[in-house]
Design an enzyme around this catalytic site. Structure first.
Site, PDB file in Angstrom:
ATOM      1  N   TYR A 162       0.869  -1.184   0.000  1.00 46.10           N
ATOM      2  CA  TYR A 162       0.000   0.000   0.000  1.00 46.10           C
ATOM      3  C   TYR A 162       0.902   1.229   0.000  1.00 46.10           C
ATOM      4  CZ  TYR A 162      -3.953   2.983   1.517  1.00 46.10           C
ATOM      5  OH  TYR A 162      -4.936   3.953   1.615  1.00 46.10           O
ATOM      6  N   VAL A 204      -8.812  -0.696  -5.800  1.00 44.61           N
ATOM      7  CA  VAL A 204      -9.137  -0.870  -4.386  1.00 44.61           C
ATOM      8  C   VAL A 204     -10.039   0.305  -4.021  1.00 44.61           C
ATOM      9  CG1 VAL A 204      -8.277  -0.992  -2.023  1.00 44.61           C
ATOM     10  CG2 VAL A 204      -7.004  -2.094  -3.877  1.00 44.61           C
ATOM     11  N   LYS A 214      -0.985  -1.069  -4.237  1.00 47.31           N
ATOM     12  CA  LYS A 214      -2.143  -0.183  -4.168  1.00 47.31           C
ATOM     13  C   LYS A 214      -1.588   1.220  -4.362  1.00 47.31           C
ATOM     14  CE  LYS A 214      -5.906   1.534  -1.251  1.00 47.31           C
ATOM     15  NZ  LYS A 214      -6.539   1.503   0.091  1.00 47.31           N
TER      16      LYS A 214
END
Length: 304
Positions: free
Chosen positions: A136, A206, A164
């Site tokens: 992330y 996402v 992400k």
């Protein structure tokens, strides 16, 4: 389970009862709405999941419960947001024991790790588990950026497979593709630039507002990937004022209000968060009401 790292993956909210326990009945209702829309994975324990306020046993219960609901249809991914490498390794081991299919990992929390420390944090955690990992990368909110050079080192670990991408710089998608080709899968992590990111080559999304609007989110993804950009834009432009509720400090409260409007959630949050009130609440409700009044029918796009 292998993860293909594509499609729409909701970062789901955690549902609470009025007396601050897990509301598994409402949680199950929301997960079924996501499944019915055709999402490609479920992500637990992110910011939207109020992970920093969840007890360790509650995280375990959510993982096991979600796995029971979805079975092997789609992956269940647990977020890791820990202060120490030891804590991250333990969290990864626990998630694997409880049936998670993969992990999403934030860099170390609180301590502002340098590049070398951040790389070692990810690598040591990756070595401790067989689960596939999505990094992330959100330097805007978490102040640590995973650079392309850092990813070059991280990709030496076979189970670090995706990012992400939340730098909010859509050109970074092209940089990643130019550098790594298909070696690093890219999922857009910012709702307000998701369509642009998908057009630029992101593999997935996402998403946040998918928690309230799963069909609309999946429809946009499907249309973009089918090259039907004008149709996707029509839905996206309707959606944008609501999507902007995700890039806000009160995103959890905002999105839970939207879930109430669509009948798949409650406003209950865990303290220190409190439900919105006053002018702030009125502004958010107006955005949601306006969207609901002109909500498009997207059923035909769910099988594109």
């Amino acid at each position: 389970m292998e993860i293909t790292w594509k499609g729409v993956m909701p970062a789901v909210t955690t549902k609470f009862t009025a007396d601050d326990n897990l509301d598994l009945d409402m949680f199950k209702k929301n997960i079924h709405a996501q499944l019915n829309a055709g999402v490609n994975g479920i992500i637990l324990g992110g910011t939207l999941g109020e992970a920093s306020t969840l007890l360790a046993e509650e995280k375990r219960e959510l993982t096991r419960f979600t796995k029971e609901i979805v079975g092997d249809r789609i992956p269940v991914i647990m977020n890791i947001a820990e202060q120490s490498t030891k804590g991250a390794i333990q969290a990864a081991e626990t998630a694997e024991q409880d049936g998670a299919s993969g992990l999403m990992m934030l860099p170390p929390m609180r301590y502002l790790a340098d590049d070398r420390e951040t790389v070692e944090y990810y690598k040591e955690t990756a070595k401790s588990t067989s689960l596939p990992i999505m990094v992330y990368n959100n330097p805007v909110d978490y102040k640590i950026e995973v650079s392309l050079d850092m990813f070059e080192e991280l990709l030496k670990q076979d189970n670090i497979q995706a990012v992400k991408e939340s730098t909010r710089d859509t050109s970074n998608i092209s940089r990643i593709i130019n550098r790594f080709g298909d070696r690093l899968k890219i999922l857009s992590g910012v709702d307000t630039i998701a369509l642009e990111s998908l057009v630029m080559g992101a593999d997935g999304w996402v998403a946040g507002l998918v928690c309230a609007f799963p069909k609309e989110t999946v429809a946009i993804y499907n249309l973009v990937k089918a090259g039907r950009i004008e149709e996707a834009l029509k839905i996206y432009r309707w959606f944008l004022p609501v999507l902007e509720l995700d890039i806000n400090a009160k995103l959890v409260q905002n999105i839970k209000m939207a879930e109430v409007a669509t009948g798949i959630g409650t406003e209950n949050v865990r303290a220190p968060r409190l439900s919105l009130n006053g002018k702030e609440r009125e502004n958010v409700q107006n955005i949601i009401d306006t969207a609901m009044a002109s909500r498009p029918n997207v059923e035909e796009y769910l099988s594109v």
